[in-house]
Scaffold this active site. Sequence first.
Site, PDB file in Angstrom:
ATOM      1  N   SER A  86      -1.976 -17.798   5.282  1.00  0.00           N
ATOM      2  CA  SER A  86      -2.305 -18.304   6.620  1.00  0.00           C
ATOM      3  C   SER A  86      -2.730 -19.774   6.577  1.00  0.00           C
ATOM      4  O   SER A  86      -3.271 -20.248   5.583  1.00  0.00           O
ATOM      5  CB  SER A  86      -3.436 -17.481   7.235  1.00  0.00           C
TER       6      SER A  86
HETATM    7  N1  SAH Z   1      -4.735 -13.718   4.546  1.00  0.00           N
HETATM    8  C1  SAH Z   1      -3.494 -13.657   3.811  1.00  0.00           C
HETATM    9  C2  SAH Z   1      -2.381 -13.388   4.787  1.00  0.00           C
HETATM   10  C3  SAH Z   1      -1.178 -12.826   4.178  1.00  0.00           C
HETATM   11  S1  SAH Z   1       0.108 -12.419   5.309  1.00  0.00           S
HETATM   12  C4  SAH Z   1      -3.296 -14.975   3.111  1.00  0.00           C
HETATM   13  O1  SAH Z   1      -3.817 -15.981   3.606  1.00  0.00           O
HETATM   14  O2  SAH Z   1      -2.634 -15.031   2.086  1.00  0.00           O
HETATM   15  C5  SAH Z   1      -0.265 -10.754   5.726  1.00  0.00           C
HETATM   16  C6  SAH Z   1      -0.224  -9.761   4.602  1.00  0.00           C
HETATM   17  O3  SAH Z   1      -0.401  -8.457   5.203  1.00  0.00           O
HETATM   18  C7  SAH Z   1       1.079  -9.675   3.838  1.00  0.00           C
HETATM   19  O4  SAH Z   1       0.827  -9.825   2.474  1.00  0.00           O
HETATM   20  C8  SAH Z   1       1.622  -8.265   4.151  1.00  0.00           C
HETATM   21  O5  SAH Z   1       2.311  -7.670   3.066  1.00  0.00           O
HETATM   22  C9  SAH Z   1       0.338  -7.528   4.456  1.00  0.00           C
HETATM   23  N2  SAH Z   1       0.496  -6.307   5.267  1.00  0.00           N
HETATM   24  C10 SAH Z   1       1.302  -6.087   6.340  1.00  0.00           C
HETATM   25  N3  SAH Z   1       1.131  -4.839   6.829  1.00  0.00           N
HETATM   26  C11 SAH Z   1       0.177  -4.247   6.040  1.00  0.00           C
HETATM   27  C12 SAH Z   1      -0.439  -2.964   6.036  1.00  0.00           C
HETATM   28  N4  SAH Z   1      -0.125  -2.037   6.936  1.00  0.00           N
HETATM   29  N5  SAH Z   1      -1.374  -2.714   5.089  1.00  0.00           N
HETATM   30  C13 SAH Z   1      -1.708  -3.651   4.167  1.00  0.00           C
HETATM   31  N6  SAH Z   1      -1.167  -4.881   4.114  1.00  0.00           N
HETATM   32  C14 SAH Z   1      -0.233  -5.188   5.038  1.00  0.00           C
END
Ligand code: SAH
Length: 211
Positions: A64
């Site tokens: 993000s």
């Molecule tokens: N805060 C993180 C954001 C990553 S993007 C950062 O800054 O790196 C969002 C993440 O949510 C992705 O890695 C995706 O695989 C995960 N995600 C999506 N649906 C999910 C679920 N149901 N349970 C766990 N993780 C999930």
Amino acid sequence: MKKKLVEKLLDDMIAYQLERRGIDKPDVLGAFHKVPRHFFVSKRLQDQAYEDYPLDIGYGQTISQPYIVALTVQNANIKNTDKVLEIGTGSGYQTAILAELAQEVYTVEIIPELYETAKNNLNQLGYENIRFLNGNGYFGWKEMAPFNKIVVSAAAKYLPSDLVDQLDQEGKLIIPLDTHGWQELLSLTKDPYGLRKEKLCDCRFVPLVEK
Ligand code: SAH
């Protein structure tokens, strides 16, 4: 990356991207100061790690934008006695910021490769107050509930009722919801009458896997 350069990039990121947009809590800004963001992206993107936008972390996912992490964390109002649940570990960057502020962080990631990488990176940085789970965070982490704060890093179509159930009394849930065809980052606070809702901003997160 040289330590001096990282310091300068962090100072600029905090001043221009966070403080200028109203992030003003000293503990939140302090946490951003401590976490080297370039550590959480691939080598080819390290030069851009402190820029004002999200970056690719593979598997169709992104780390993000710094400001969105800051807005989320500032509104979650994390105390050093809090137990926090994070859904969507991704790169692990926000996990590190949360771990600087909370007592314990429980983080759930659905993609095994991202889960592994984030876990290794955060262990290498020396964090000892983070527990990792590879699974579907749509259902929260029941065995470890209740949580004082829950932050979700992927956009849901519906408010996941398991997450609301796993919130402690007066707990706060920060979640992007895509209920009208566009996404809004919401802060929901539990009180004796239900959930108090506040909109933080329009936003664009990757979708939350719901099944
Ligand atoms: N805060 C993180 C954001 C990553 S993007 C950062 O800054 O790196 C969002 C993440 O949510 C992705 O890695 C995706 O695989 C995960 N995600 C999506 N649906 C999910 C679920 N149901 N349970 C766990 N993780 C999930």
